[in-house]
Write a protein that holds these residues in place. Structure first.
Motif, PDB file in Angstrom:
ATOM      1  N   LEU A   1       5.248   7.669  11.177  1.00 20.00           N
ATOM      2  CA  LEU A   1       4.057   6.864  10.978  1.00 20.00           C
ATOM      3  C   LEU A   1       3.616   6.891   9.512  1.00 20.00           C
ATOM      4  O   LEU A   1       3.300   5.852   8.921  1.00 20.00           O
ATOM      5  CB  LEU A   1       2.928   7.376  11.878  1.00 20.00           C
ATOM      6  CG  LEU A   1       3.068   7.087  13.376  1.00 20.00           C
ATOM      7  CD1 LEU A   1       2.000   7.834  14.160  1.00 20.00           C
ATOM      8  CD2 LEU A   1       2.994   5.591  13.643  1.00 20.00           C
ATOM      9  N   ALA A   2       3.594   8.087   8.923  1.00 21.94           N
ATOM     10  CA  ALA A   2       3.221   8.209   7.511  1.00 21.94           C
ATOM     11  C   ALA A   2       4.242   7.514   6.629  1.00 21.94           C
ATOM     12  O   ALA A   2       3.876   6.870   5.626  1.00 21.94           O
ATOM     13  CB  ALA A   2       3.100   9.684   7.131  1.00 21.94           C
ATOM     14  N   GLY A   3       5.541   7.626   6.976  1.00 26.15           N
ATOM     15  CA  GLY A   3       6.569   6.969   6.187  1.00 26.15           C
ATOM     16  C   GLY A   3       6.422   5.455   6.184  1.00 26.15           C
ATOM     17  O   GLY A   3       6.542   4.799   5.137  1.00 26.15           O
ATOM     18  N   ALA A   4       6.154   4.887   7.368  1.00 28.80           N
ATOM     19  CA  ALA A   4       5.958   3.436   7.449  1.00 28.80           C
ATOM     20  C   ALA A   4       4.736   3.006   6.638  1.00 28.80           C
ATOM     21  O   ALA A   4       4.765   1.985   5.933  1.00 28.80           O
ATOM     22  CB  ALA A   4       5.811   3.020   8.913  1.00 28.80           C
ATOM     23  N   ALA A   5       3.655   3.794   6.718  1.00 30.51           N
ATOM     24  CA  ALA A   5       2.443   3.465   5.968  1.00 30.51           C
ATOM     25  C   ALA A   5       2.693   3.551   4.463  1.00 30.51           C
ATOM     26  O   ALA A   5       2.210   2.706   3.688  1.00 30.51           O
ATOM     27  CB  ALA A   5       1.318   4.412   6.372  1.00 30.51           C
ATOM     28  N   MET A   6       3.454   4.574   4.026  1.00 27.87           N
ATOM     29  CA  MET A   6       3.739   4.717   2.601  1.00 27.87           C
ATOM     30  C   MET A   6       4.584   3.562   2.082  1.00 27.87           C
ATOM     31  O   MET A   6       4.350   3.048   0.972  1.00 27.87           O
ATOM     32  CB  MET A   6       4.448   6.058   2.350  1.00 27.87           C
ATOM     33  CG  MET A   6       3.535   7.264   2.490  1.00 27.87           C
ATOM     34  SD  MET A   6       4.438   8.837   2.442  1.00 27.87           S
ATOM     35  CE  MET A   6       5.165   8.771   0.796  1.00 27.87           C
ATOM     36  N   LEU A   7       5.581   3.126   2.850  1.00 27.01           N
ATOM     37  CA  LEU A   7       6.401   1.991   2.433  1.00 27.01           C
ATOM     38  C   LEU A   7       5.560   0.735   2.317  1.00 27.01           C
ATOM     39  O   LEU A   7       5.673  -0.027   1.341  1.00 27.01           O
ATOM     40  CB  LEU A   7       7.539   1.785   3.436  1.00 27.01           C
ATOM     41  CG  LEU A   7       8.767   2.680   3.264  1.00 27.01           C
ATOM     42  CD1 LEU A   7       9.685   2.559   4.471  1.00 27.01           C
ATOM     43  CD2 LEU A   7       9.536   2.280   1.989  1.00 27.01           C
ATOM     44  N   LEU A   8       4.717   0.499   3.312  1.00 21.00           N
ATOM     45  CA  LEU A   8       3.859  -0.684   3.273  1.00 21.00           C
ATOM     46  C   LEU A   8       2.934  -0.649   2.072  1.00 21.00           C
ATOM     47  O   LEU A   8       2.792  -1.639   1.333  1.00 21.00           O
ATOM     48  CB  LEU A   8       3.052  -0.761   4.571  1.00 21.00           C
ATOM     49  CG  LEU A   8       2.083  -1.951   4.701  1.00 21.00           C
ATOM     50  CD1 LEU A   8       2.851  -3.261   4.674  1.00 21.00           C
ATOM     51  CD2 LEU A   8       1.278  -1.833   5.991  1.00 21.00           C
ATOM     52  N   LEU A   9       2.319   0.498   1.844  1.00 20.66           N
ATOM     53  CA  LEU A   9       1.397   0.621   0.708  1.00 20.66           C
ATOM     54  C   LEU A   9       2.125   0.496  -0.620  1.00 20.66           C
ATOM     55  O   LEU A   9       1.619  -0.140  -1.555  1.00 20.66           O
ATOM     56  CB  LEU A   9       0.675   1.975   0.794  1.00 20.66           C
ATOM     57  CG  LEU A   9      -0.370   2.266  -0.292  1.00 20.66           C
ATOM     58  CD1 LEU A   9      -1.473   1.225  -0.256  1.00 20.66           C
ATOM     59  CD2 LEU A   9      -0.940   3.670  -0.120  1.00 20.66           C
ATOM     60  N   ALA A  10       3.322   1.086  -0.704  1.00 28.31           N
ATOM     61  CA  ALA A  10       4.077   1.045  -1.963  1.00 28.31           C
ATOM     62  C   ALA A  10       4.383  -0.391  -2.363  1.00 28.31           C
ATOM     63  O   ALA A  10       4.198  -0.775  -3.532  1.00 28.31           O
ATOM     64  CB  ALA A  10       5.374   1.839  -1.814  1.00 28.31           C
ATOM     65  N   TYR A  11       4.830  -1.210  -1.420  1.00 32.58           N
ATOM     66  CA  TYR A  11       5.224  -2.572  -1.776  1.00 32.58           C
ATOM     67  C   TYR A  11       4.036  -3.519  -1.859  1.00 32.58           C
ATOM     68  O   TYR A  11       4.104  -4.534  -2.557  1.00 32.58           O
ATOM     69  CB  TYR A  11       6.272  -3.086  -0.781  1.00 32.58           C
ATOM     70  CG  TYR A  11       7.649  -2.561  -1.125  1.00 32.58           C
ATOM     71  CD1 TYR A  11       8.410  -3.163  -2.114  1.00 32.58           C
ATOM     72  CD2 TYR A  11       8.142  -1.431  -0.503  1.00 32.58           C
ATOM     73  CE1 TYR A  11       9.657  -2.670  -2.460  1.00 32.58           C
ATOM     74  CE2 TYR A  11       9.395  -0.924  -0.837  1.00 32.58           C
ATOM     75  CZ  TYR A  11      10.150  -1.545  -1.813  1.00 32.58           C
ATOM     76  OH  TYR A  11      11.369  -1.058  -2.164  1.00 32.58           O
ATOM     77  N   ARG A  12       2.934  -3.192  -1.197  1.00 34.15           N
ATOM     78  CA  ARG A  12       1.731  -4.008  -1.356  1.00 34.15           C
ATOM     79  C   ARG A  12       1.116  -3.763  -2.740  1.00 34.15           C
ATOM     80  O   ARG A  12       0.644  -4.695  -3.393  1.00 34.15           O
ATOM     81  CB  ARG A  12       0.720  -3.672  -0.268  1.00 34.15           C
ATOM     82  CG  ARG A  12       1.086  -4.207   1.098  1.00 34.15           C
ATOM     83  CD  ARG A  12      -0.024  -4.012   2.106  1.00 34.15           C
ATOM     84  NE  ARG A  12      -1.216  -4.777   1.729  1.00 34.15           N
ATOM     85  CZ  ARG A  12      -2.339  -4.781   2.442  1.00 34.15           C
ATOM     86  NH1 ARG A  12      -2.426  -4.061   3.549  1.00 34.15           N
ATOM     87  NH2 ARG A  12      -3.362  -5.491   2.047  1.00 34.15           N
ATOM     88  N   ARG A  13       1.129  -2.498  -3.180  1.00 28.58           N
ATOM     89  CA  ARG A  13       0.569  -2.166  -4.495  1.00 28.58           C
ATOM     90  C   ARG A  13       1.469  -2.668  -5.613  1.00 28.58           C
ATOM     91  O   ARG A  13       1.016  -2.903  -6.718  1.00 28.58           O
ATOM     92  CB  ARG A  13       0.369  -0.654  -4.611  1.00 28.58           C
ATOM     93  CG  ARG A  13      -0.708  -0.119  -3.685  1.00 28.58           C
ATOM     94  CD  ARG A  13      -0.847   1.378  -3.833  1.00 28.58           C
ATOM     95  NE  ARG A  13      -1.258   1.739  -5.177  1.00 28.58           N
ATOM     96  CZ  ARG A  13      -1.410   3.004  -5.591  1.00 28.58           C
ATOM     97  NH1 ARG A  13      -1.178   3.995  -4.751  1.00 28.58           N
ATOM     98  NH2 ARG A  13      -1.786   3.264  -6.809  1.00 28.58           N
ATOM     99  N   ARG A  14       2.755  -2.815  -5.316  1.00 27.51           N
ATOM    100  CA  ARG A  14       3.687  -3.267  -6.350  1.00 27.51           C
ATOM    101  C   ARG A  14       3.299  -4.639  -6.857  1.00 27.51           C
ATOM    102  O   ARG A  14       3.451  -4.929  -8.041  1.00 27.51           O
ATOM    103  CB  ARG A  14       5.097  -3.286  -5.759  1.00 27.51           C
ATOM    104  CG  ARG A  14       6.175  -3.737  -6.735  1.00 27.51           C
ATOM    105  CD  ARG A  14       7.523  -3.716  -6.079  1.00 27.51           C
ATOM    106  NE  ARG A  14       8.584  -4.078  -7.015  1.00 27.51           N
ATOM    107  CZ  ARG A  14       9.854  -4.189  -6.673  1.00 27.51           C
ATOM    108  NH1 ARG A  14      10.220  -3.968  -5.427  1.00 27.51           N
ATOM    109  NH2 ARG A  14      10.757  -4.517  -7.556  1.00 27.51           N
TER     110      ARG A  14
END
Length: 269
Positions: free
Chosen positions: A256-269
């Motif tokens: 769950l944390a991994g999916a959230a981190m990926l989503l946040l990483a590419y949204r912030r990009r």
């Protein structure tokens, strides 16, 4: 049907000696050797990752991070096992946590120890915590690979009975062929996850993306294997479900944390 080769867990041992009334014996166990190979693999691939054009790390940083990580793995892995899988034994005899040679290491506890070690390393070298994690996680599956091979050599952490042709009879588990679940983990959490992360991290990625992919991949692979791996006998399946294991519970926050981190990483990009 396959049969476990019954490998002696002790690679070699020196004769026992007596000193000041105490008996000592030096022995090298396969399981410990597998940990050493995992650490060496981290350093070897870490130095090559540090040389990649988009990474600005020195070999000295890799060696320092490995030292911090080794301490975190050993302390966190042992304490995690005692707290997650053997809490009554730990409360009854807290010093039993020091008897590492008796076995009992938890990946999830080791991961917490490594996270603390990475935070401390980043603080010392003035590096962002997530940048340290993104650098380190592609090499972590190497330790998972060698560690699960050590479990196989010890003939432990077997799975449920199976009729599949690669079912294996383990000496301590009775005459029924069982899933060699530790080899499933070595393949998925070790070899496959390493290949995915190493390929993904070859190019510049947004902060947290590599770390998020590791958490997502490990959490999903571990949960998948837990469906055929037997839980520890003194814990069993949780809540009387007949299927929910402690490994599943501990892995759920990871993916769950991994999916959230990926989503946040590419949204912030």
């Amino acid at each position: 049907m396959l049969v476990h080769p019954k490998i002696d867990p002790v690679l070699f041992a020196l004769p026992e000696i007596e000193l000041f009334g105490f008996h000592f014996q030096f022995a090298v166990h396969w399981y410990g050797l597998m940990y050493l190979l995992g650490f060496l693999g981290f350093w070897w691939f870490g130095t090559r990752r540090a040389a990649q054009p988009h990474i600005q790390w020195s070999r000295e940083w890799v060696s320092d991070l490995l030292f911090y990580g080794v301490v975190g793995v050993i302390i966190g892995g042992r304490l995690g096992y005692m707290l997650f899988y053997n809490l009554p034994g730990f409360l009854g005899e807290p010093l039993s946590a020091l008897r590492i040679w008796e076995g009992g290491m938890s990946f999830h506890g080791g991961l917490i120890g490594v996270l603390v070690a990475m935070w401390w390393f980043g603080r010392v070298h003035k590096l962002n915590f997530f940048d340290v994690g993104d650098f380190a996680v592609p090499m972590i599956p190497l330790g998972l690979l060698t560690g699960r091979i050590g479990n196989f050599i010890n003939g432990e952490l077997w799975g449920a009975p199976t009729t599949l042709p690669w079912g294996m009879v383990f000496p301590a588990a009775g005459p029924e062929p069982r899933h060699p679940s530790m080899l499933y983990e070595a393949f998925l959490e070790g070899a496959v996850l390493f290949a995915i992360l190493w390929w993904f991290a070859r190019k510049p990625r947004p902060r947290m993306a590599v770390g998020g992919l590791f958490l997502l991949g490990y959490g999903l692979f571990r949960t998948l294997v837990e469906t055929v791996r037997l839980p520890d006998a003194h814990i069993g399946y949780l809540a009387g479900t007949g299927w929910l294991t402690m490994g599943m519970v501990l892995s759920a926050p990871m993916w769950l944390a991994g999916a959230a981190m990926l989503l946040l990483a590419y949204r912030r990009r």
